[in-house]
Motif scaffolding. Sequence first.
Motif, PDB file in Angstrom:
ATOM      1  N   TRP A  18       0.921  -1.184   0.016  1.00  0.00           N
ATOM      2  CA  TRP A  18       0.015  -0.091   0.077  1.00  0.00           C
ATOM      3  C   TRP A  18       0.882   0.976   0.140  1.00  0.00           C
ATOM      4  CZ3 TRP A  18      -4.787   1.275  -1.368  1.00  0.00           C
ATOM      5  CH2 TRP A  18      -5.328   2.412  -0.633  1.00  0.00           C
ATOM      6  N   SER A  19       1.745   1.238   0.740  1.00  0.00           N
ATOM      7  CA  SER A  19       2.905   2.327   1.045  1.00  0.00           C
ATOM      8  C   SER A  19       3.645   2.658  -0.492  1.00  0.00           C
ATOM      9  CB  SER A  19       3.944   2.401   2.139  1.00  0.00           C
ATOM     10  OG  SER A  19       4.878   1.268   1.837  1.00  0.00           O
ATOM     11  N   LEU A  20       3.933   1.572  -1.104  1.00  0.00           N
ATOM     12  CA  LEU A  20       4.551   1.551  -2.668  1.00  0.00           C
ATOM     13  C   LEU A  20       3.863   2.084  -3.502  1.00  0.00           C
ATOM     14  CD1 LEU A  20       6.596  -1.748  -2.509  1.00  0.00           C
ATOM     15  CD2 LEU A  20       7.471   0.700  -1.990  1.00  0.00           C
ATOM     16  N   VAL A  21       2.414   1.521  -3.483  1.00  0.00           N
ATOM     17  CA  VAL A  21       1.662   2.120  -4.652  1.00  0.00           C
ATOM     18  C   VAL A  21       1.350   3.622  -4.379  1.00  0.00           C
ATOM     19  CG1 VAL A  21      -0.843   1.618  -3.726  1.00  0.00           C
ATOM     20  CG2 VAL A  21      -0.278   1.041  -6.146  1.00  0.00           C
ATOM     21  N   ASN A  22       1.435   3.971  -3.284  1.00  0.00           N
ATOM     22  CA  ASN A  22       1.156   5.418  -2.969  1.00  0.00           C
ATOM     23  C   ASN A  22       2.594   6.304  -2.713  1.00  0.00           C
ATOM     24  OD1 ASN A  22      -1.658   6.063  -2.546  1.00  0.00           O
ATOM     25  ND2 ASN A  22      -1.326   4.048  -1.312  1.00  0.00           N
ATOM     26  N   THR A  23       3.566   5.567  -3.486  1.00  0.00           N
ATOM     27  CA  THR A  23       4.973   6.332  -3.533  1.00  0.00           C
ATOM     28  C   THR A  23       4.799   7.888  -4.252  1.00  0.00           C
ATOM     29  OG1 THR A  23       6.092   4.403  -3.800  1.00  0.00           O
ATOM     30  CG2 THR A  23       7.408   6.330  -4.414  1.00  0.00           C
ATOM     31  N   PRO A  24       5.204   8.790  -3.587  1.00  0.00           N
ATOM     32  CA  PRO A  24       5.036  10.226  -4.005  1.00  0.00           C
ATOM     33  C   PRO A  24       5.504  10.422  -5.490  1.00  0.00           C
ATOM     34  CG  PRO A  24       5.903  10.453  -1.757  1.00  0.00           C
ATOM     35  CD  PRO A  24       6.048   8.784  -2.488  1.00  0.00           C
ATOM     36  N   LEU A  25       4.918  11.176  -6.162  1.00  0.00           N
ATOM     37  CA  LEU A  25       5.288  11.553  -7.480  1.00  0.00           C
ATOM     38  C   LEU A  25       6.408  12.194  -7.719  1.00  0.00           C
ATOM     39  CD1 LEU A  25       1.721  12.774  -8.785  1.00  0.00           C
ATOM     40  CD2 LEU A  25       2.780  10.399  -9.343  1.00  0.00           C
ATOM     41  N   GLY A  26       7.411  11.886  -8.744  1.00  0.00           N
ATOM     42  CA  GLY A  26       8.397  12.699  -8.793  1.00  0.00           C
ATOM     43  C   GLY A  26       9.762  12.096  -8.191  1.00  0.00           C
ATOM     44  N   ASP A  28      12.638   9.393  -7.769  1.00  0.00           N
ATOM     45  CA  ASP A  28      13.383   8.636  -8.690  1.00  0.00           C
ATOM     46  C   ASP A  28      12.784   7.155  -8.357  1.00  0.00           C
ATOM     47  OD1 ASP A  28      15.006  10.849  -9.777  1.00  0.00           O
ATOM     48  OD2 ASP A  28      16.671   9.825  -8.248  1.00  0.00           O
ATOM     49  N   TRP A  29      12.520   6.452  -9.702  1.00  0.00           N
ATOM     50  CA  TRP A  29      11.994   5.099  -9.410  1.00  0.00           C
ATOM     51  C   TRP A  29      10.641   5.110  -9.206  1.00  0.00           C
ATOM     52  CZ3 TRP A  29      14.490   1.272 -12.390  1.00  0.00           C
ATOM     53  CH2 TRP A  29      15.637   1.551 -12.833  1.00  0.00           C
ATOM     54  N   SER A  30       9.800   5.872  -8.821  1.00  0.00           N
ATOM     55  CA  SER A  30       8.591   6.208  -8.181  1.00  0.00           C
ATOM     56  C   SER A  30       7.683   5.122  -8.874  1.00  0.00           C
ATOM     57  CB  SER A  30       8.084   7.403  -7.510  1.00  0.00           C
ATOM     58  OG  SER A  30       7.935   8.265  -8.774  1.00  0.00           O
ATOM     59  N   GLY A  31       7.815   5.628 -10.284  1.00  0.00           N
ATOM     60  CA  GLY A  31       6.797   4.685 -11.223  1.00  0.00           C
ATOM     61  C   GLY A  31       6.758   3.397 -11.302  1.00  0.00           C
ATOM     62  N   ARG A  32       8.131   2.786 -11.341  1.00  0.00           N
ATOM     63  CA  ARG A  32       8.355   1.587 -11.038  1.00  0.00           C
ATOM     64  C   ARG A  32       7.791   0.941  -9.683  1.00  0.00           C
ATOM     65  NH1 ARG A  32      12.146   3.997 -14.241  1.00  0.00           N
ATOM     66  NH2 ARG A  32      12.871   2.736 -16.185  1.00  0.00           N
ATOM     67  N   TYR A  35       4.271   0.566  -9.945  1.00  0.00           N
ATOM     68  CA  TYR A  35       3.752  -0.567 -10.861  1.00  0.00           C
ATOM     69  C   TYR A  35       4.266  -2.028 -10.221  1.00  0.00           C
ATOM     70  CZ  TYR A  35       3.664  -3.880 -14.756  1.00  0.00           C
ATOM     71  OH  TYR A  35       3.605  -4.728 -15.672  1.00  0.00           O
ATOM     72  N   ALA A  36       5.120  -2.076  -9.553  1.00  0.00           N
ATOM     73  CA  ALA A  36       5.631  -3.327  -8.643  1.00  0.00           C
ATOM     74  C   ALA A  36       4.445  -3.529  -7.823  1.00  0.00           C
ATOM     75  CB  ALA A  36       6.775  -3.098  -8.025  1.00  0.00           C
ATOM     76  N   ALA A  37       4.024  -2.667  -7.009  1.00  0.00           N
ATOM     77  CA  ALA A  37       3.146  -2.687  -6.159  1.00  0.00           C
ATOM     78  C   ALA A  37       1.523  -3.153  -6.579  1.00  0.00           C
ATOM     79  CB  ALA A  37       2.937  -1.632  -5.028  1.00  0.00           C
ATOM     80  N   ALA A  38       1.539  -2.355  -7.939  1.00  0.00           N
ATOM     81  CA  ALA A  38       0.023  -2.508  -8.300  1.00  0.00           C
ATOM     82  C   ALA A  38       0.186  -4.047  -8.945  1.00  0.00           C
ATOM     83  CB  ALA A  38      -0.046  -1.722  -9.721  1.00  0.00           C
ATOM     84  N   MET A  39       1.171  -4.684  -9.463  1.00  0.00           N
ATOM     85  CA  MET A  39       1.102  -5.952  -9.910  1.00  0.00           C
ATOM     86  C   MET A  39       0.739  -7.003  -8.646  1.00  0.00           C
ATOM     87  SD  MET A  39       1.597  -8.268 -12.115  1.00  0.00           S
ATOM     88  CE  MET A  39       2.520  -7.617 -13.460  1.00  0.00           C
ATOM     89  N   MET A  47      -7.468  -5.636  -8.230  1.00  0.00           N
ATOM     90  CA  MET A  47      -7.168  -4.505  -9.185  1.00  0.00           C
ATOM     91  C   MET A  47      -7.321  -5.534 -10.597  1.00  0.00           C
ATOM     92  SD  MET A  47      -3.649  -2.454 -10.324  1.00  0.00           S
ATOM     93  CE  MET A  47      -3.585  -1.538  -8.817  1.00  0.00           C
ATOM     94  N   ASP A  48      -7.942  -4.707 -11.491  1.00  0.00           N
ATOM     95  CA  ASP A  48      -8.446  -5.253 -12.783  1.00  0.00           C
ATOM     96  C   ASP A  48      -7.230  -4.897 -13.726  1.00  0.00           C
ATOM     97  OD1 ASP A  48      -8.884  -2.825 -13.852  1.00  0.00           O
ATOM     98  OD2 ASP A  48     -10.887  -2.707 -13.425  1.00  0.00           O
ATOM     99  N   ALA A  49      -7.090  -5.752 -14.767  1.00  0.00           N
ATOM    100  CA  ALA A  49      -6.201  -5.891 -15.877  1.00  0.00           C
ATOM    101  C   ALA A  49      -5.929  -4.573 -16.645  1.00  0.00           C
ATOM    102  CB  ALA A  49      -6.278  -6.969 -16.860  1.00  0.00           C
ATOM    103  N   GLY A  50      -6.979  -3.573 -16.578  1.00  0.00           N
ATOM    104  CA  GLY A  50      -6.980  -2.391 -17.442  1.00  0.00           C
ATOM    105  C   GLY A  50      -6.373  -1.306 -16.363  1.00  0.00           C
ATOM    106  N   THR A  51      -6.567  -1.447 -15.181  1.00  0.00           N
ATOM    107  CA  THR A  51      -5.802  -0.494 -14.090  1.00  0.00           C
ATOM    108  C   THR A  51      -4.620  -0.928 -14.040  1.00  0.00           C
ATOM    109  OG1 THR A  51      -8.105  -0.476 -12.853  1.00  0.00           O
ATOM    110  CG2 THR A  51      -5.829   0.155 -11.675  1.00  0.00           C
ATOM    111  N   LEU A  52      -4.091  -2.088 -14.189  1.00  0.00           N
ATOM    112  CA  LEU A  52      -2.903  -2.527 -13.988  1.00  0.00           C
ATOM    113  C   LEU A  52      -1.783  -1.980 -15.188  1.00  0.00           C
ATOM    114  CD1 LEU A  52      -0.392  -4.008 -12.650  1.00  0.00           C
ATOM    115  CD2 LEU A  52      -1.113  -6.206 -13.816  1.00  0.00           C
ATOM    116  N   GLU A  53      -2.552  -2.280 -16.337  1.00  0.00           N
ATOM    117  CA  GLU A  53      -2.048  -1.637 -17.569  1.00  0.00           C
ATOM    118  C   GLU A  53      -1.706  -0.166 -17.704  1.00  0.00           C
ATOM    119  OE1 GLU A  53      -0.632  -1.529 -21.800  1.00  0.00           O
ATOM    120  OE2 GLU A  53      -0.572  -2.961 -19.928  1.00  0.00           O
ATOM    121  N   VAL A  54      -2.385   0.516 -16.897  1.00  0.00           N
ATOM    122  CA  VAL A  54      -2.173   2.026 -16.590  1.00  0.00           C
ATOM    123  C   VAL A  54      -0.898   2.140 -15.963  1.00  0.00           C
ATOM    124  CG1 VAL A  54      -2.887   4.393 -15.940  1.00  0.00           C
ATOM    125  CG2 VAL A  54      -4.397   2.787 -17.244  1.00  0.00           C
ATOM    126  N   TYR A  55      -0.841   1.399 -14.750  1.00  0.00           N
ATOM    127  CA  TYR A  55       0.450   1.500 -13.864  1.00  0.00           C
ATOM    128  C   TYR A  55       1.509   1.082 -14.895  1.00  0.00           C
ATOM    129  CZ  TYR A  55      -1.951   2.679  -9.399  1.00  0.00           C
ATOM    130  OH  TYR A  55      -2.792   3.492  -8.563  1.00  0.00           O
TER     131      TYR A  55
END
Length: 87
Positions: A18-26, A28-32, A35-39, A47-55
């Motif tokens: 939960w803390s990783l999927v809410n990593t603050p924007l900006g 370094d490596w926060s998008g990854r 995504y790892a938490a979303a997976m 979480m559905d597949a469409g949401t995971l695809e956005v991550y």
Amino acid sequence: MAREPDIAALGEEAALQWSLVNTPLGEDWSGRARYAAAMWFYRRGEMDAGTLEVYRICSRLDRQDPLPIIRDRGVGKEWLERMGSAS
């Protein structure tokens, strides 16, 4: 902003994800990290597949908030509610 869940009820691993999927924007490596938490949430059926695809798309874009894209695509209604941004 995501509503903080009852951490004790989640369990240690879920709280970490939960803390990783809410990593603050900006950060370094926060998008990854998001995504790892979303997976993790996807594999648990939370979480559905469409949401995971956005991550996935946003995984290399540390400054991109995936939630507006999820909303624009009309996917992940339950996820948006959970994140507190269903509007």
